[in-house]
Design a protein around this motif. Sequence first.
Motif, PDB file in Angstrom:
ATOM      1  N   THR A  82      63.129  -1.014  13.235  1.00 39.44           N
ATOM      2  CA  THR A  82      64.115  -0.171  13.919  1.00 39.44           C
ATOM      3  C   THR A  82      64.649   0.865  12.923  1.00 39.44           C
ATOM      4  OG1 THR A  82      66.153  -1.371  13.335  1.00 39.44           O
ATOM      5  CG2 THR A  82      64.810  -2.265  15.149  1.00 39.44           C
ATOM      6  N   PRO A  83      65.400   1.858  13.396  1.00 43.80           N
ATOM      7  CA  PRO A  83      66.005   2.818  12.461  1.00 43.80           C
ATOM      8  C   PRO A  83      66.979   2.183  11.480  1.00 43.80           C
ATOM      9  CG  PRO A  83      66.008   3.713  14.689  1.00 43.80           C
ATOM     10  CD  PRO A  83      65.596   2.277  14.801  1.00 43.80           C
ATOM     11  N   TYR A  84      67.328   0.920  11.711  1.00 40.40           N
ATOM     12  CA  TYR A  84      68.274   0.230  10.837  1.00 40.40           C
ATOM     13  C   TYR A  84      67.579  -0.660   9.806  1.00 40.40           C
ATOM     14  CZ  TYR A  84      71.481   1.759  14.449  1.00 40.40           C
ATOM     15  OH  TYR A  84      72.190   2.533  15.336  1.00 40.40           O
ATOM     16  N   ALA A  85      66.265  -0.518   9.667  1.00 37.07           N
ATOM     17  CA  ALA A  85      65.516  -1.380   8.750  1.00 37.07           C
ATOM     18  C   ALA A  85      65.995  -1.208   7.307  1.00 37.07           C
ATOM     19  CB  ALA A  85      64.023  -1.084   8.855  1.00 37.07           C
ATOM     20  N   GLY A  86      66.224   0.035   6.879  1.00 36.87           N
ATOM     21  CA  GLY A  86      66.689   0.270   5.515  1.00 36.87           C
ATOM     22  C   GLY A  86      68.061  -0.324   5.267  1.00 36.87           C
TER      23      GLY A  86
ATOM     24  N   ALA B 222      69.284  -2.869   6.838  1.00 39.17           N
ATOM     25  CA  ALA B 222      69.131  -4.326   6.830  1.00 39.17           C
ATOM     26  C   ALA B 222      68.597  -4.827   5.497  1.00 39.17           C
ATOM     27  CB  ALA B 222      68.197  -4.748   7.963  1.00 39.17           C
ATOM     28  N   ARG B 223      67.637  -4.100   4.915  1.00 34.85           N
ATOM     29  CA  ARG B 223      67.077  -4.530   3.622  1.00 34.85           C
ATOM     30  C   ARG B 223      68.143  -4.527   2.541  1.00 34.85           C
ATOM     31  NH1 ARG B 223      62.373  -1.949   5.645  1.00 34.85           N
ATOM     32  NH2 ARG B 223      63.027   0.082   4.858  1.00 34.85           N
ATOM     33  N   GLN B 224      68.976  -3.493   2.527  1.00 35.47           N
ATOM     34  CA  GLN B 224      70.049  -3.444   1.540  1.00 35.47           C
ATOM     35  C   GLN B 224      71.064  -4.560   1.778  1.00 35.47           C
ATOM     36  OE1 GLN B 224      70.430  -1.505  -1.215  1.00 35.47           O
ATOM     37  NE2 GLN B 224      68.355  -0.797  -0.786  1.00 35.47           N
ATOM     38  N   ALA B 225      71.368  -4.830   3.045  1.00 35.62           N
ATOM     39  CA  ALA B 225      72.321  -5.900   3.356  1.00 35.62           C
ATOM     40  C   ALA B 225      71.764  -7.260   2.950  1.00 35.62           C
ATOM     41  CB  ALA B 225      72.660  -5.881   4.844  1.00 35.62           C
ATOM     42  N   ARG B 226      70.451  -7.467   3.146  1.00 33.07           N
ATOM     43  CA  ARG B 226      69.847  -8.745   2.742  1.00 33.07           C
ATOM     44  C   ARG B 226      69.889  -8.928   1.235  1.00 33.07           C
ATOM     45  NH1 ARG B 226      65.815  -7.653   6.581  1.00 33.07           N
ATOM     46  NH2 ARG B 226      64.298  -7.164   4.951  1.00 33.07           N
ATOM     47  N   SER B 227      69.888  -7.809   0.496  1.00 36.10           N
ATOM     48  CA  SER B 227      69.899  -7.914  -0.965  1.00 36.10           C
ATOM     49  C   SER B 227      71.198  -8.508  -1.489  1.00 36.10           C
ATOM     50  CB  SER B 227      69.663  -6.536  -1.596  1.00 36.10           C
ATOM     51  OG  SER B 227      70.806  -5.700  -1.452  1.00 36.10           O
ATOM     52  N   VAL B 228      72.273  -8.445  -0.696  1.00 37.68           N
ATOM     53  CA  VAL B 228      73.546  -9.021  -1.137  1.00 37.68           C
ATOM     54  C   VAL B 228      73.897 -10.272  -0.345  1.00 37.68           C
ATOM     55  CG1 VAL B 228      74.430  -6.771  -1.859  1.00 37.68           C
ATOM     56  CG2 VAL B 228      74.936  -7.594   0.447  1.00 37.68           C
ATOM     57  N   TYR B 229      73.008 -10.674   0.572  1.00 43.48           N
ATOM     58  CA  TYR B 229      73.304 -11.843   1.404  1.00 43.48           C
ATOM     59  C   TYR B 229      73.427 -13.091   0.525  1.00 43.48           C
ATOM     60  CZ  TYR B 229      73.120 -15.104   5.316  1.00 43.48           C
ATOM     61  OH  TYR B 229      73.423 -16.076   6.231  1.00 43.48           O
TER      62      TYR B 229
ATOM     63  N   ILE C 234      76.369  -2.154   4.380  1.00 40.60           N
ATOM     64  CA  ILE C 234      75.971  -1.417   5.587  1.00 40.60           C
ATOM     65  C   ILE C 234      76.692  -0.072   5.642  1.00 40.60           C
ATOM     66  CG2 ILE C 234      76.199  -1.388   8.102  1.00 40.60           C
ATOM     67  CD1 ILE C 234      75.599  -4.390   8.069  1.00 40.60           C
ATOM     68  N   ASP C 235      77.995  -0.071   5.368  1.00 45.48           N
ATOM     69  CA  ASP C 235      78.761   1.180   5.386  1.00 45.48           C
ATOM     70  C   ASP C 235      78.237   2.157   4.342  1.00 45.48           C
ATOM     71  OD1 ASP C 235      80.403   0.327   7.433  1.00 45.48           O
ATOM     72  OD2 ASP C 235      81.946  -0.456   6.086  1.00 45.48           O
TER      73      ASP C 235
ATOM     74  N   TYR D 230      76.555   6.013   5.175  1.00 43.75           N
ATOM     75  CA  TYR D 230      77.018   7.304   4.659  1.00 43.75           C
ATOM     76  C   TYR D 230      75.998   7.936   3.714  1.00 43.75           C
ATOM     77  CZ  TYR D 230      81.595   6.807   6.785  1.00 43.75           C
ATOM     78  OH  TYR D 230      82.616   6.702   7.699  1.00 43.75           O
ATOM     79  N   SER D 231      75.266   7.123   2.970  1.00 46.56           N
ATOM     80  CA  SER D 231      74.205   7.667   2.118  1.00 46.56           C
ATOM     81  C   SER D 231      73.139   8.343   2.976  1.00 46.56           C
ATOM     82  CB  SER D 231      73.572   6.552   1.280  1.00 46.56           C
ATOM     83  OG  SER D 231      74.508   5.985   0.388  1.00 46.56           O
ATOM     84  N   GLY D 232      72.767   7.700   4.081  1.00 45.72           N
ATOM     85  CA  GLY D 232      71.792   8.287   4.994  1.00 45.72           C
ATOM     86  C   GLY D 232      72.303   9.559   5.631  1.00 45.72           C
TER      87      GLY D 232
END
Length: 375
Positions: A162-166, A168-175, A199-200, A204-206
């Motif tokens: 999905t467009p939120y894949a990036g 999600a990957r960043q969020a998983r890195s801190v999970y 996620i926030d 904003y980076s995107g």
Amino acid sequence: MHRPFLTITKSPSIATVTRYAYLNTLVSALSKRLLSAEQLRNLVDQSASDVSVLLRTAGLTGISLQAMEDRSLEQVLVDTLWAEAQRLIRPLSAEAQELASYWLRRFEIGNLKIVLRGKLTGRPKEAIQADLIKINGIAALPLNSLMEAEDAQEVLHCLEGTPYAGVARQARSVYGGEHYDVPHVGGEGRELFLIEATIDREYYSGLARRVNAIQEERDRHYLRILIGYLIDQTNLVWLLRYRFAYRLGPPLTYFLLCPGGYHLRSQHLLALARGENFEETLHNLPAPLAPLVAGAVSTSEVEEMLGKHLLEVAQFILKRTTFNLGRAFAYLFLREKELLRIHGIIKGRTLQLAPHLIHQAMGLESAGFKEDESF
């Protein structure tokens, strides 16, 4: 209040005028729905019948002051903004449509946070579902799959493709959060904070990347001012909150901030994150921002001061410029802020709060932007 000078680029070319003729007319027509500060104050003070007239002026015919649940009111306001945004998106180029669609993903990200929060805290599926905002139109969040996920980790995995894949990957890195020192917050609270903050930051980076990808120089100029000031405000509020309320260390604070601001570049953020206290951090702000927060003694005051300036920047772009993409985004920004105020005013009236308390909460005590003010 000190206002840094906001430059106006050279007059648009004939080709630019032709390309943006319809969009410019549409933005001007929609902007007539924006209520003045005096009209917003009247929403607080006037009778229900007079308020209904003002709401119709603002294009809000589906709102009833007599019997309307808060959630239904919120949905009507979101639907209104979404419908207007879709009208503005249609005539845009592909890259501009991508930017506008991404701008609107904040609503879906809000839904994503609700689901993640619910999964981490063990809320029933029905309770999570009741809190979600319905998105009419372009929706990329696979809500059905997210609702069926067993936990937050699976929710993030569902976002692949999905467009939120990036994001999600960043969020998983801190999970899990075991490697990050978050004082006074442990367990699920630490995980939730780190996931939502990441996620926030990624959102904003995107947004900043998509602004920089706009090819037309005139469009990019005004968009960088509007979005850049928004990111500056967001970063400074986050930084002050993370360092001095949550007591995060400088490395984690810097990691959770977003590049792409107008005045606060990466080197500024790195230096500010090392500040020892609130006063030192404000003292070390770059010159264009420092006067805007002079006298602030709390993070909430900084947020309010920069928020007022950001409203003025958006008003300037909307009212003083023509034939550029920034006008459409300035309108959407101002419209969203206005709808949030209207939501607060109606909620305050429903709760029968004293008018002066509603004025204070909605920032309506002082006059708003004046036509003869300049930066």
